[in-house]
Write a protein that holds these residues in place. Structure first.
Motif, mmCIF file in Angstrom:
data_model
loop_
_atom_site.group_PDB
_atom_site.id
_atom_site.type_symbol
_atom_site.label_atom_id
_atom_site.label_comp_id
_atom_site.label_asym_id
_atom_site.label_seq_id
_atom_site.Cartn_x
_atom_site.Cartn_y
_atom_site.Cartn_z
ATOM 1 N N MET A 1 43.035 25.551 47.529
ATOM 2 C CA MET A 1 44.274 25.917 47.195
ATOM 3 C C MET A 1 44.071 26.601 45.737
ATOM 4 S SD MET A 1 47.226 27.055 47.836
ATOM 5 C CE MET A 1 47.951 26.192 49.433
ATOM 6 N N GLU A 2 43.277 25.503 44.915
ATOM 7 C CA GLU A 2 43.054 25.680 43.479
ATOM 8 C C GLU A 2 42.389 27.164 43.199
ATOM 9 O OE1 GLU A 2 41.444 22.629 41.569
ATOM 10 O OE2 GLU A 2 42.813 21.413 41.850
ATOM 11 N N TRP A 3 41.358 27.309 44.323
ATOM 12 C CA TRP A 3 40.609 28.673 44.196
ATOM 13 C C TRP A 3 41.431 29.709 44.163
ATOM 14 C CZ3 TRP A 3 40.626 32.260 47.885
ATOM 15 C CH2 TRP A 3 40.833 31.924 49.205
ATOM 16 N N MET A 4 42.383 29.808 45.087
ATOM 17 C CA MET A 4 43.508 30.707 45.271
ATOM 18 C C MET A 4 44.327 31.055 44.086
ATOM 19 S SD MET A 4 46.456 31.532 48.143
ATOM 20 C CE MET A 4 45.061 31.210 49.604
ATOM 21 N N PHE A 5 44.757 30.078 43.422
ATOM 22 C CA PHE A 5 45.170 30.340 42.222
ATOM 23 C C PHE A 5 44.490 30.974 41.099
ATOM 24 C CE2 PHE A 5 48.385 27.053 43.998
ATOM 25 C CZ PHE A 5 49.495 27.851 43.999
ATOM 26 N N SER A 6 43.212 30.628 41.151
ATOM 27 C CA SER A 6 42.267 30.907 40.245
ATOM 28 C C SER A 6 41.939 32.480 40.568
ATOM 29 C CB SER A 6 40.827 30.191 40.371
ATOM 30 O OG SER A 6 41.247 28.698 39.831
ATOM 31 N N LEU A 7 42.080 32.776 41.694
ATOM 32 C CA LEU A 7 41.739 34.120 42.063
ATOM 33 C C LEU A 7 42.772 35.136 41.681
ATOM 34 C CD1 LEU A 7 39.505 36.021 43.353
ATOM 35 C CD2 LEU A 7 40.944 35.505 45.589
ATOM 36 N N ILE A 8 44.162 34.681 41.724
ATOM 37 C CA ILE A 8 45.107 35.419 41.493
ATOM 38 C C ILE A 8 45.260 35.239 39.802
ATOM 39 C CG2 ILE A 8 47.700 35.169 41.348
ATOM 40 C CD1 ILE A 8 47.804 33.650 44.189
ATOM 41 N N GLY A 9 44.930 34.181 39.114
ATOM 42 C CA GLY A 9 45.147 34.498 37.745
ATOM 43 C C GLY A 9 44.014 35.485 37.322
ATOM 44 N N LEU A 10 42.686 35.655 37.668
ATOM 45 C CA LEU A 10 41.653 36.286 37.270
ATOM 46 C C LEU A 10 42.363 37.799 37.594
ATOM 47 C CD1 LEU A 10 38.279 34.497 38.522
ATOM 48 C CD2 LEU A 10 39.030 35.021 36.040
ATOM 49 N N PHE A 11 42.519 37.869 38.895
ATOM 50 C CA PHE A 11 43.342 39.373 39.206
ATOM 51 C C PHE A 11 44.373 39.969 38.155
ATOM 52 C CE2 PHE A 11 46.228 42.114 41.494
ATOM 53 C CZ PHE A 11 45.201 43.080 41.796
ATOM 54 N N SER A 12 45.204 39.008 37.727
ATOM 55 C CA SER A 12 46.356 39.315 37.007
ATOM 56 C C SER A 12 45.772 39.714 35.403
ATOM 57 C CB SER A 12 47.054 37.992 36.733
ATOM 58 O OG SER A 12 47.846 37.857 37.993
ATOM 59 N N ILE A 13 44.546 38.919 35.074
ATOM 60 C CA ILE A 13 44.189 39.178 33.865
ATOM 61 C C ILE A 13 43.204 40.379 33.917
ATOM 62 C CG2 ILE A 13 42.121 38.231 32.068
ATOM 63 C CD1 ILE A 13 43.018 35.429 32.952
ATOM 64 N N TYR A 14 42.436 40.642 34.813
ATOM 65 C CA TYR A 14 41.971 42.209 35.078
ATOM 66 C C TYR A 14 42.771 43.167 35.245
ATOM 67 C CZ TYR A 14 38.223 45.328 36.765
ATOM 68 O OH TYR A 14 37.591 46.405 36.973
ATOM 69 N N SER A 15 43.918 43.197 35.763
ATOM 70 C CA SER A 15 44.579 44.386 36.225
ATOM 71 C C SER A 15 46.002 44.238 35.811
ATOM 72 C CB SER A 15 44.522 44.534 37.959
ATOM 73 O OG SER A 15 44.946 43.254 38.545
ATOM 74 N N ILE A 16 47.029 43.333 36.096
ATOM 75 C CA ILE A 16 48.143 43.348 36.101
ATOM 76 C C ILE A 16 48.616 43.350 34.670
ATOM 77 C CG2 ILE A 16 50.558 42.523 36.654
ATOM 78 C CD1 ILE A 16 49.217 41.478 39.523
ATOM 79 N N ILE A 17 47.996 42.317 33.960
ATOM 80 C CA ILE A 17 48.465 42.298 32.554
ATOM 81 C C ILE A 17 48.155 43.239 31.705
ATOM 82 C CG2 ILE A 17 48.033 40.986 30.647
ATOM 83 C CD1 ILE A 17 48.057 38.365 32.509
ATOM 84 N N PRO A 18 46.901 43.963 31.835
ATOM 85 C CA PRO A 18 46.588 45.346 31.125
ATOM 86 C C PRO A 18 47.638 46.297 31.442
ATOM 87 C CG PRO A 18 44.515 44.064 31.916
ATOM 88 C CD PRO A 18 45.768 43.340 32.412
ATOM 89 N N THR A 19 47.818 46.577 32.587
ATOM 90 C CA THR A 19 48.893 47.434 32.875
ATOM 91 C C THR A 19 50.179 47.247 32.105
ATOM 92 O OG1 THR A 19 47.738 47.818 35.196
ATOM 93 C CG2 THR A 19 50.003 48.583 34.798
ATOM 94 N N ILE A 20 50.559 46.172 32.094
ATOM 95 C CA ILE A 20 51.925 45.944 31.612
ATOM 96 C C ILE A 20 51.879 46.186 30.356
ATOM 97 C CG2 ILE A 20 53.469 43.909 30.908
ATOM 98 C CD1 ILE A 20 52.797 42.818 33.847
ATOM 99 N N LEU A 21 50.820 45.563 29.267
ATOM 100 C CA LEU A 21 50.609 45.714 28.087
ATOM 101 C C LEU A 21 50.486 47.082 27.432
ATOM 102 C CD1 LEU A 21 48.325 42.542 27.072
ATOM 103 C CD2 LEU A 21 50.774 43.001 26.885
ATOM 104 N N ILE A 22 49.564 47.810 28.310
ATOM 105 C CA ILE A 22 49.353 49.292 28.015
ATOM 106 C C ILE A 22 50.322 50.139 27.875
ATOM 107 C CG2 ILE A 22 47.908 51.630 28.612
ATOM 108 C CD1 ILE A 22 45.552 49.550 29.270
ATOM 109 N N ARG A 23 51.279 49.835 29.070
ATOM 110 C CA ARG A 23 52.392 50.732 29.241
ATOM 111 C C ARG A 23 53.602 50.409 28.469
ATOM 112 N NH1 ARG A 23 52.666 51.813 35.853
ATOM 113 N NH2 ARG A 23 54.735 52.428 35.330
#
Length: 232
Positions: A1-23
């Motif tokens: 389960m921890e690996w899943m949360f880590s994966l979600i966290g990495l995906f957010s850092i790579y994609s979702i968070i930059p999108t939110i900040l840039i826009r």
């Protein structure tokens, strides 16, 4: 389960968070540029052999210019439409070679999409594209470095015209309410992309038939993004 949360966290850092900040902070992107009685109609995801041709007819009828952020896999299938866009004074920008989100691509893959799109537009028109809009408005942590040769153009107003449930009358009404100096509208001339209703561009065209006479009555004119961004 921890690996899943880590994966979600990495995906957010790579994609979702930059999108939110840039826009949110409009970092190195353009959303509008106030200019008296001018705004920009922009269209994503085309060209489509039926809808884009009818759209060009409509723009010509009302003497309006637009900017088309094209998917170049579609452009290669319909080179005559791309050439018509250029010949009639419209701007052609890069969307991607395929309609794929940067959220699921590496920096190398994004660069490859941009190179293919740029090369296709040059081949079809003889012009080098300078404007870019990522599909769905998605960014990743590397996007602004990879797209340095381009000016990233987003929008001031988006209308969910890819869904038939919007309805032509409500869409036209929403566009009328948002018309303002320097606005950048985004609409879609192809309904074949993921999440869109295939026949939604028909509704969009019917809404434009209501909206464009209103634009002229108010003394406004749609211009290309290039014209809008030029200093006068």
């Amino acid at each position: 389960m921890e690996w899943m949360f880590s994966l979600i966290g990495l995906f957010s850092i790579y994609s979702i968070i930059p999108t939110i900040l840039i826009r949110s902070f409009s970092y190195r992107i353009v959303k509008r540029k106030p200019k008296d009685k001018q705004f920009a109609l922009t269209f994503d995801d085309g060209p489509h052999p039926v809808y884009t041709s009818r759209l060009l007819d409509l723009l010509k009828e009302f003497d309006m210019k637009a900017t088309f952020f094209v998917v170049t896999t579609n452009a290669r299938r319909h080179p005559e439409i791309i050439q018509r866009m250029r010949d009639e004074g419209h701007e052609i920008g890069v969307h991607h070679d395929e309609h794929i989100s940067t959220w699921v691509m590496t920096p190398f893959q994004v660069g490859k999409q941009l190179r293919r799109s740029r090369e296709a537009i040059i081949e079809l028109t003889g012009d080098t594209p300078v404007y870019y809009r990522p599909p769905w408005g998605h960014f990743n942590i590397s996007t602004l470095f990879v797209v340095k040769p381009f000016q990233v153009v987003m929008w001031s107003d988006i209308f969910q015209d890819w869904k038939l449930s919007m309805g032509k009358n409500r869409l036209a009404r929403n566009m009328r309410s948002r018309l303002s100096d320097g606005a950048i509208f985004v609409l879609h001339d192809n309904g074949d992309t993921f999440g869109a209703d295939q026949e939604a561009p028909e509704m969009m065209l019917e809404a434009l038939e209501q909206f464009l006479p209103y634009v002229k009555e108010r003394g406004y004119k749609s211009v290309t993004v290039r014209t809008l961004l030029q200093d006068t």
